[in-house]
Design a protein around this motif. Structure first.
Motif, PDB file in Angstrom:
ATOM      1  N   LEU A  26      79.486  17.389  65.954  1.00  0.00           N
ATOM      2  CA  LEU A  26      79.569  18.337  67.063  1.00  0.00           C
ATOM      3  C   LEU A  26      79.898  19.766  66.658  1.00  0.00           C
ATOM      4  CD1 LEU A  26      81.201  16.059  69.771  1.00  0.00           C
ATOM      5  CD2 LEU A  26      78.791  16.742  69.548  1.00  0.00           C
ATOM      6  N   ASP A  27      80.584  19.959  65.542  1.00  0.00           N
ATOM      7  CA  ASP A  27      80.920  21.330  65.149  1.00  0.00           C
ATOM      8  C   ASP A  27      79.931  21.927  64.152  1.00  0.00           C
ATOM      9  OD1 ASP A  27      81.638  19.799  62.972  1.00  0.00           O
ATOM     10  OD2 ASP A  27      83.609  20.733  62.713  1.00  0.00           O
ATOM     11  N   ARG A  28      78.847  21.236  63.888  1.00  0.00           N
ATOM     12  CA  ARG A  28      77.823  21.778  62.976  1.00  0.00           C
ATOM     13  C   ARG A  28      77.134  22.989  63.607  1.00  0.00           C
ATOM     14  NH1 ARG A  28      74.840  17.849  59.244  1.00  0.00           N
ATOM     15  NH2 ARG A  28      76.254  16.088  59.042  1.00  0.00           N
ATOM     16  N   PRO A  29      76.808  23.990  62.798  1.00  0.00           N
ATOM     17  CA  PRO A  29      76.039  25.126  63.320  1.00  0.00           C
ATOM     18  C   PRO A  29      74.601  24.714  63.595  1.00  0.00           C
ATOM     19  CG  PRO A  29      76.293  25.329  60.946  1.00  0.00           C
ATOM     20  CD  PRO A  29      77.096  24.110  61.373  1.00  0.00           C
ATOM     21  N   THR A  30      73.936  25.459  64.471  1.00  0.00           N
ATOM     22  CA  THR A  30      72.519  25.237  64.759  1.00  0.00           C
ATOM     23  C   THR A  30      71.770  26.552  64.527  1.00  0.00           C
ATOM     24  OG1 THR A  30      72.483  25.901  67.086  1.00  0.00           O
ATOM     25  CG2 THR A  30      73.195  23.624  66.603  1.00  0.00           C
ATOM     26  N   ASP A  36      76.915  25.787  68.544  1.00  0.00           N
ATOM     27  CA  ASP A  36      77.028  24.709  67.573  1.00  0.00           C
ATOM     28  C   ASP A  36      76.423  23.475  68.250  1.00  0.00           C
ATOM     29  OD1 ASP A  36      79.018  23.827  69.364  1.00  0.00           O
ATOM     30  OD2 ASP A  36      80.661  24.090  67.943  1.00  0.00           O
ATOM     31  N   VAL A  37      76.461  22.316  67.588  1.00  0.00           N
ATOM     32  CA  VAL A  37      75.831  21.129  68.166  1.00  0.00           C
ATOM     33  C   VAL A  37      76.449  20.788  69.522  1.00  0.00           C
ATOM     34  CG1 VAL A  37      75.488  18.631  67.872  1.00  0.00           C
ATOM     35  CG2 VAL A  37      75.001  20.193  65.983  1.00  0.00           C
ATOM     36  N   ALA A  38      77.774  20.823  69.625  1.00  0.00           N
ATOM     37  CA  ALA A  38      78.435  20.486  70.899  1.00  0.00           C
ATOM     38  C   ALA A  38      77.988  21.422  72.009  1.00  0.00           C
ATOM     39  CB  ALA A  38      79.952  20.534  70.746  1.00  0.00           C
ATOM     40  N   ALA A  39      77.949  22.710  71.733  1.00  0.00           N
ATOM     41  CA  ALA A  39      77.557  23.685  72.762  1.00  0.00           C
ATOM     42  C   ALA A  39      76.088  23.526  73.144  1.00  0.00           C
ATOM     43  CB  ALA A  39      77.836  25.106  72.282  1.00  0.00           C
ATOM     44  N   LEU A  40      75.242  23.188  72.177  1.00  0.00           N
ATOM     45  CA  LEU A  40      73.822  23.008  72.494  1.00  0.00           C
ATOM     46  C   LEU A  40      73.610  21.739  73.322  1.00  0.00           C
ATOM     47  CD1 LEU A  40      70.978  24.014  72.354  1.00  0.00           C
ATOM     48  CD2 LEU A  40      70.775  23.059  70.054  1.00  0.00           C
TER      49      LEU A  40
END
Length: 190
Positions: A26-30, A36-40
């Motif tokens: 979830l905290d990986r950048p996109t 980040d993954v969670a926000a996307l």
């Protein structure tokens, strides 16, 4: 490719990626700089009910703002399935539809929905190191849609500045570049 069949083809990689996302991811950048993954995933969950309602020509529901659910992967797959079901009906692509307070021609909005599924599917795939791909007919359809709306997308803040790529670049790369993404983006590894 007929437009009702387009949605299932656009969504297939995103469904596969959603099943692979774990809490550790979830905290990986996109490649989508502000997410980040969670926000996307939250972004997709937030807008999905409205996109499905637009395909059904229904009044848009009140968007939910809440923390990412514990079962976020299953919820994301279910919402993507709902979008596909709504936009797989031929009438979804006829007339106009309402989304985010605007009434738009249904084919324009349908093309935007395909873009959401493909581009954000690519974003999540890149973030997780999962290769994704779509058939040429779908990418040709989406490139036509993105090319017609890219400037409007930038004005609305949905797309970043265009990234230069060669006219001979693969169609997916040209789609990504038009939306402000670096087609060869990879997460920084330490």
């Amino acid at each position: 490719m007929s437009t009702p069949e387009t949605m299932a083809s656009a969504a297939a990689p995103l469904r596969r990626i959603a099943a692979a996302i774990t809490p550790a991811d979830l905290d990986r950048p996109t490649p989508c700089a502000e997410f980040d993954v969670a926000a996307l995933v939250s972004h997709l969950l937030y807008w999905a009910p409205g996109l499905a309602a637009a395909g059904r020509k229904q009044a848009p529901p009140e968007p939910e703002t809440r923390p990412l659910p514990h079962d976020f992967a299953d919820t994301l797959r279910a919402r993507v399935d709902d979008i596909v079901a709504a936009w797989s009906e031929p009438q979804a692509w006829r007339g106009s539809a309402e989304f985010a307070g605007a009434v738009l021609p249904a084919p324009l909005l349908g093309g935007m929905v395909v873009g959401e599924l493909v581009v954000h599917g690519w974003d999540l795939g890149r973030a997780l190191g999962i290769d994704v791909g779509w058939d040429d007919a779908l990418l040709d359809f989406l490139f036509e849609q993105v090319s017609a709306t890219a400037e409007q997308g930038r004005e609305m803040g949905a797309y970043g500045p265009a990234v230069p790529v060669a006219d001979s670049a693969p169609t997916l790369d040209r789609i990504l570049a038009a939306t402000g993404r670096l087609p060869h983006w990879h997460p920084v590894t330490v």
